[in-house]
Design a protein around this motif. Structure first.
Motif, mmCIF file in Angstrom:
data_model
loop_
_atom_site.group_PDB
_atom_site.id
_atom_site.type_symbol
_atom_site.label_atom_id
_atom_site.label_comp_id
_atom_site.label_asym_id
_atom_site.label_seq_id
_atom_site.Cartn_x
_atom_site.Cartn_y
_atom_site.Cartn_z
ATOM 1 N N CYS A 40 13.406 25.100 56.475
ATOM 2 C CA CYS A 40 12.905 23.835 57.021
ATOM 3 C C CYS A 40 13.826 23.354 58.145
ATOM 4 O O CYS A 40 13.354 22.899 59.186
ATOM 5 C CB CYS A 40 12.772 22.788 55.927
ATOM 6 N N VAL A 41 15.130 23.467 57.943
ATOM 7 C CA VAL A 41 16.093 23.121 58.998
ATOM 8 C C VAL A 41 15.807 23.964 60.246
ATOM 9 O O VAL A 41 15.753 23.450 61.365
ATOM 10 C CB VAL A 41 17.552 23.332 58.503
ATOM 11 N N GLU A 42 15.586 25.257 60.038
ATOM 12 C CA GLU A 42 15.280 26.160 61.156
ATOM 13 C C GLU A 42 13.992 25.730 61.867
ATOM 14 O O GLU A 42 13.934 25.680 63.098
ATOM 15 C CB GLU A 42 15.152 27.588 60.640
ATOM 16 N N ALA A 43 12.969 25.390 61.090
ATOM 17 C CA ALA A 43 11.685 24.982 61.676
ATOM 18 C C ALA A 43 11.830 23.685 62.464
ATOM 19 O O ALA A 43 11.210 23.523 63.522
ATOM 20 C CB ALA A 43 10.628 24.832 60.585
ATOM 21 N N ILE A 44 12.645 22.774 61.976
ATOM 22 C CA ILE A 44 12.873 21.516 62.699
ATOM 23 C C ILE A 44 13.562 21.803 64.024
ATOM 24 O O ILE A 44 13.205 21.238 65.061
ATOM 25 C CB ILE A 44 13.667 20.519 61.822
ATOM 26 N N MET A 45 14.513 22.700 64.008
ATOM 27 C CA MET A 45 15.237 23.052 65.230
ATOM 28 C C MET A 45 14.314 23.734 66.248
ATOM 29 O O MET A 45 14.408 23.480 67.437
ATOM 30 C CB MET A 45 16.417 23.966 64.884
ATOM 31 N N ASP A 49 8.879 18.231 68.574
ATOM 32 C CA ASP A 49 8.314 17.088 67.838
ATOM 33 C C ASP A 49 7.914 17.460 66.405
ATOM 34 O O ASP A 49 6.753 17.308 66.014
ATOM 35 C CB ASP A 49 7.103 16.513 68.585
ATOM 36 N N PRO A 50 8.870 17.953 65.611
ATOM 37 C CA PRO A 50 8.514 18.366 64.247
ATOM 38 C C PRO A 50 8.173 17.172 63.359
ATOM 39 O O PRO A 50 8.952 16.245 63.216
ATOM 40 C CB PRO A 50 9.784 19.073 63.752
ATOM 41 N N ASN A 51 6.971 17.211 62.802
ATOM 42 C CA ASN A 51 6.534 16.202 61.842
ATOM 43 C C ASN A 51 6.041 16.939 60.604
ATOM 44 O O ASN A 51 6.098 18.177 60.543
ATOM 45 C CB ASN A 51 5.457 15.290 62.443
ATOM 46 N N VAL A 52 5.579 16.223 59.603
ATOM 47 C CA VAL A 52 5.153 16.845 58.345
ATOM 48 C C VAL A 52 4.065 17.893 58.601
ATOM 49 O O VAL A 52 4.125 19.006 58.073
ATOM 50 C CB VAL A 52 4.678 15.770 57.336
ATOM 51 N N ALA A 86 6.112 4.978 71.600
ATOM 52 C CA ALA A 86 4.686 4.921 71.906
ATOM 53 C C ALA A 86 3.801 5.156 70.683
ATOM 54 O O ALA A 86 2.610 4.881 70.714
ATOM 55 C CB ALA A 86 4.344 5.951 72.986
ATOM 56 N N ASN A 87 4.380 5.699 69.602
ATOM 57 C CA ASN A 87 3.586 6.023 68.419
ATOM 58 C C ASN A 87 4.391 5.672 67.162
ATOM 59 O O ASN A 87 5.121 6.489 66.628
ATOM 60 C CB ASN A 87 3.224 7.515 68.430
ATOM 61 N N LYS A 88 4.223 4.465 66.691
ATOM 62 C CA LYS A 88 4.974 3.996 65.525
ATOM 63 C C LYS A 88 4.400 4.526 64.205
ATOM 64 O O LYS A 88 4.988 4.340 63.153
ATOM 65 C CB LYS A 88 5.000 2.455 65.493
ATOM 66 N N LYS A 89 3.230 5.182 64.279
ATOM 67 C CA LYS A 89 2.584 5.682 63.067
ATOM 68 C C LYS A 89 3.204 7.003 62.601
ATOM 69 O O LYS A 89 3.415 7.208 61.412
ATOM 70 C CB LYS A 89 1.091 5.880 63.359
ATOM 71 N N GLU A 90 3.501 7.865 63.537
ATOM 72 C CA GLU A 90 3.967 9.216 63.222
ATOM 73 C C GLU A 90 5.476 9.264 63.018
ATOM 74 O O GLU A 90 6.232 8.651 63.749
ATOM 75 C CB GLU A 90 3.573 10.162 64.373
ATOM 76 N N VAL A 91 5.908 10.031 61.991
ATOM 77 C CA VAL A 91 7.330 10.206 61.702
ATOM 78 C C VAL A 91 7.729 11.627 62.094
ATOM 79 O O VAL A 91 7.052 12.599 61.741
ATOM 80 C CB VAL A 91 7.624 9.969 60.199
ATOM 81 N N TYR A 92 8.817 11.732 62.828
ATOM 82 C CA TYR A 92 9.348 13.014 63.277
ATOM 83 C C TYR A 92 10.732 13.232 62.671
ATOM 84 O O TYR A 92 11.340 12.299 62.140
ATOM 85 C CB TYR A 92 9.442 13.040 64.808
ATOM 86 N N PHE A 93 11.222 14.463 62.788
ATOM 87 C CA PHE A 93 12.522 14.789 62.219
ATOM 88 C C PHE A 93 13.406 15.464 63.253
ATOM 89 O O PHE A 93 12.916 16.173 64.130
ATOM 90 C CB PHE A 93 12.351 15.719 61.008
#
Length: 155
Positions: A40-45, A49-52, A86-93
């Motif tokens: 998951c760390v690798e995928a975020i890197m 714009d990694p989100n769920v 610009a997008n307060k709905k979406e959470v990114y990591f």
């Protein structure tokens, strides 16, 4: 035994051996982290714009599993969540410095494993590699179509 079955068993055996051979060094140098956490760390890197949803797709996991996994990674201080103005709905990591360190250890180990296997790959011609890559790509596309046909959504 049919050739198709031989190929499937050979791929499975190859993957199993790679995992087993690399496992001990990975576990030693990444002690305290599960493989799913490291991936998951690798995928975020590696994702922009990694989100769920993007993580679920790239890791072939459900969104619920990714939500649990990212919570653990936040608790371990490997990642942080953020939102775009610009997008307060979406959470990114994004990775923290600690997360970047885990990512780098993982990358260095992969380079070490590639170096270990370099001699074997030196014996394979570019033409042979091209054929292998073409087959793997075709098989991958077939599996994607099967996933879609069976209504198995990733994420």
């Amino acid at each position: 035994m049919e050739k198709e079955e031989q190929v499937t068993l050979a791929f499975r055996g190859l993957v199993d051996k790679l995992v087993w051979l690399n496992k001990f060094k990975m576990e030693d140098q990444l002690r305290g982290y599960k493989p799913s956490e490291v991936h998951c760390v690798e995928a975020i890197m590696k994702n922009s714009d990694p989100n769920v949803t993007r993580l679920a797709e790239s890791l072939y996991m459900t969104k619920g599993a990714i939500s649990k996994l990212t919570k653990k990674l936040i608790e371990k201080k490997l990642i942080e969540s953020y939102q775009k103005p610009a997008n307060k709905k979406e959470v990114y990591f994004k990775l923290t410095d600690k997360g970047k360190s885990v990512y780098q250890i993982h990358e260095d180990l992969h380079k070490e494993f590639q170096e270990r296997d370099k001699e074997m790959f030196a014996q394979i011609t570019d033409e042979q590699l091209d054929k292998i890559l073409k087959f793997v790509d075709q098989y991958n596309n077939h599996l994607d179509a099967e996933i879609k046909k069976q209504g198995l959504e990733i994420g």
